[in-house]
Design an enzyme around this catalytic site. Structure first.
Site, PDB file in Angstrom:
ATOM      1  N   ASP A 112      -6.252  -4.942  -5.448  1.00 24.00           N
ATOM      2  CA  ASP A 112      -5.958  -3.551  -5.066  1.00 24.00           C
ATOM      3  C   ASP A 112      -4.527  -3.152  -5.443  1.00 24.00           C
ATOM      4  O   ASP A 112      -4.226  -1.985  -5.676  1.00 24.00           O
ATOM      5  CB  ASP A 112      -6.111  -3.349  -3.553  1.00 24.00           C
ATOM      6  CG  ASP A 112      -7.232  -4.155  -2.920  1.00 24.00           C
ATOM      7  OD1 ASP A 112      -7.543  -5.242  -3.427  1.00 24.00           O
ATOM      8  OD2 ASP A 112      -7.766  -3.713  -1.907  1.00 24.00           O
ATOM      9  N   ASP A 117       0.808  -1.222   0.000  1.00 25.54           N
ATOM     10  CA  ASP A 117       0.000   0.000   0.000  1.00 25.54           C
ATOM     11  C   ASP A 117       0.840   1.271   0.000  1.00 25.54           C
ATOM     12  O   ASP A 117       0.290   2.374   0.070  1.00 25.54           O
ATOM     13  CB  ASP A 117      -0.950   0.008   1.207  1.00 25.54           C
ATOM     14  CG  ASP A 117      -2.128  -0.925   0.989  1.00 25.54           C
ATOM     15  OD1 ASP A 117      -2.613  -0.996  -0.148  1.00 25.54           O
ATOM     16  OD2 ASP A 117      -2.552  -1.585   1.962  1.00 25.54           O
TER      17      ASP A 117
HETATM   18  N1  GLY Z   1      -7.176  -1.808  -0.131  1.00 20.66           N
HETATM   19  C1  GLY Z   1      -8.164  -2.165   0.810  1.00 20.66           C
HETATM   20  C2  GLY Z   1      -9.542  -1.823   0.411  1.00 20.66           C
HETATM   21  O1  GLY Z   1      -9.821  -1.472  -0.706  1.00 20.66           O
HETATM   22  O2  GLY Z   1     -10.401  -1.911   1.273  1.00 20.66           O
END
Ligand code: GLY
Length: 398
Positions: A172, A114
């Site tokens: 993601d 992330d």
């Molecule tokens: N990346 C985590 C979400 O989209 O909740």
């Protein structure tokens, strides 16, 4: 004859003025959205403290804050940058800088994919808008830390360091490639772009089903590189289509095409857009339920404004690459729904978040029907892309 000509001229002038007034009326929703967003962001910047960004609203009505190591920490500083970009308000720029630089020890954080969301949305926007070199060290080290999570055998970046999976990659993760593509050019690191391309190809091969919906989590065997588990973490079931996951994929493959011109990525973005736009469980307002496999089923079916914001931002770019106006019109419909009182928060309400009604992780009873800082971030980004595509200067739109 002269009289007829002058009457004709008057009619043309009147119709021109009429068209202009119509064009102004058509933009009222955008003006209101801009003013509401800037108002909420300025209040939020004065209320919250750098280093602790507002993330969502808890069950008891208090605001959940994100410390810099929270995956959502970059979105509020990034929203402040967008607020500055659409208004020119210097106080917002100053707040954006403070909230961004308060996170600079993130340059030593290595435990997640992330880093793109956390560092690029905050420091990246700060650098894009101001060219202030103070943002560069975190961008440089952060992108290198993200690249180091790439595994050549698997051909992908490892997403998480927690959980029961051997080598989890979540859909993601496509979003965080934006950071690596940019860093590859900025810091002259071709290997970052190569890894991003391979990650996109591996994800295309293993995350997607024949109907172009995506799994959430794929786990890989690091010895053979084979996909060994196909699961969900935040969706309804392993085989369902978690709404934000479909949105991340659409945005991610559109961005991968923008960075590479590889037609495989463009075709895939188009396939995902088709899945989303033709889905029978989407209502007229075009805001999806939190998973495409549910429809109006009462309490289990809140809508997810965050997925809608990401879809709108992705579709506006896709429209540009395909010259297909249907993508732009769908994004416009989403943005108008999100800018209606149903989704756009009233002034000084909603913990100063901009949008209402998103879903974090429904089955964990976490962040259900709440504002989310990433819904706001991608809503602002979509508004900026929308205005740019229509040649509207948001700064002077009053
Ligand atoms: N990346 C985590 C979400 O989209 O909740």
């Amino acid at each position: 004859m002269k009289k007829i000509a002058s009457l004709l001229m008057s009619c043309i002038a009147l119709s021109f003025i009429g068209n202009q007034a119509q064009a102004q009326d058509d933009l009222n929703w955008l003006k209101d959205a801009k003013h509401r967003a800037v108002h909420q962001l300025k209040k939020a910047a004065d209320t919250y403290i750098p280093g602790f960004s507002p993330r969502s609203i808890n069950h008891d009505g208090s605001v959940r804050l994100a410390h810099q190591e929270d995956w959502t920490s970059g979105f509020f500083p990034g929203s402040l940058w967008y607020g500055y970009e659409i208004s020119g308000d210097k106080a917002l720029a100053s707040s954006a800088r403070k909230f961004t630089l308060a996170m600079d020890s993130l340059q030593d954080f290595t435990h997640t994919h992330d880093l793109g969301f956390m560092i690029y949305c905050s420091f990246g926007n700060g650098y894009r808008i101001t060219r202030d070199k103070a943002f560069l060290p975190t961008l440089k080290k952060g992108s290198d830390n993200l690249y180091k999570r790439y595994n050549k055998t698997v051909g992908a970046i490892r997403s998480w360091d927690f959980g029961h999976w051997e080598f989890p990659v979540i859909i993601d993760n496509m979003m965080n490639l934006d950071f690596l593509f940019w860093a590859s050019k900025t810091f002259n690191k071709p290997e970052y772009a190569d890894a991003s391309v391979q990650h996109s190809l591996t994800t295309l091969k293993n995350h997607y089903r024949p109907d172009n919906s995506s799994y959430h989590v794929i786990s890989y065997d690091t010895l053979s590189g084979r996909a060994i588990q196909k699961e969900t973490h935040q969706g309804l079931t392993h085989e369902s289509a978690w709404a934000r996951g479909q949105a991340w994929g659409l945005y991610g493959y559109t961005m991968a095409y923008k960075e590479t011109n590889n037609p495989v990525f463009l075709k895939h973005a188009i396939d995902i857009a088709k899945y989303i736009m033709e889905h029978p469980n989407v209502d007229e307002d075009k805001i999806p339920y939190w998973d495409y496999d549910i429809h109006n089923g009462g309490e289990r079916a809140p809508k997810d404004a965050s997925a809608a914001s990401v879809i709108a931002a992705g579709l506006i770019d896709l429209a540009q690459f395909t010259e297909n106006n249907a993508y732009f019109e769908y994004a416009e419909d989403i943005l108008q729904s999100l800018s209606s009182p149903e989704y756009l928060a009233g002034e000084d309400t909603n913990g100063y978040f901009i949008l209402k009604h998103s879903v974090g992780a429904f089955l964990y009873n976490s962040e259900i029907d709440t504002p989310l800082n990433y819904a706001d971030y991608y809503y602002l980004e979509a508004l900026v892309r929308y205005a740019k595509a229509k040649n509207i200067d948001l700064k002077t739109l009053n």
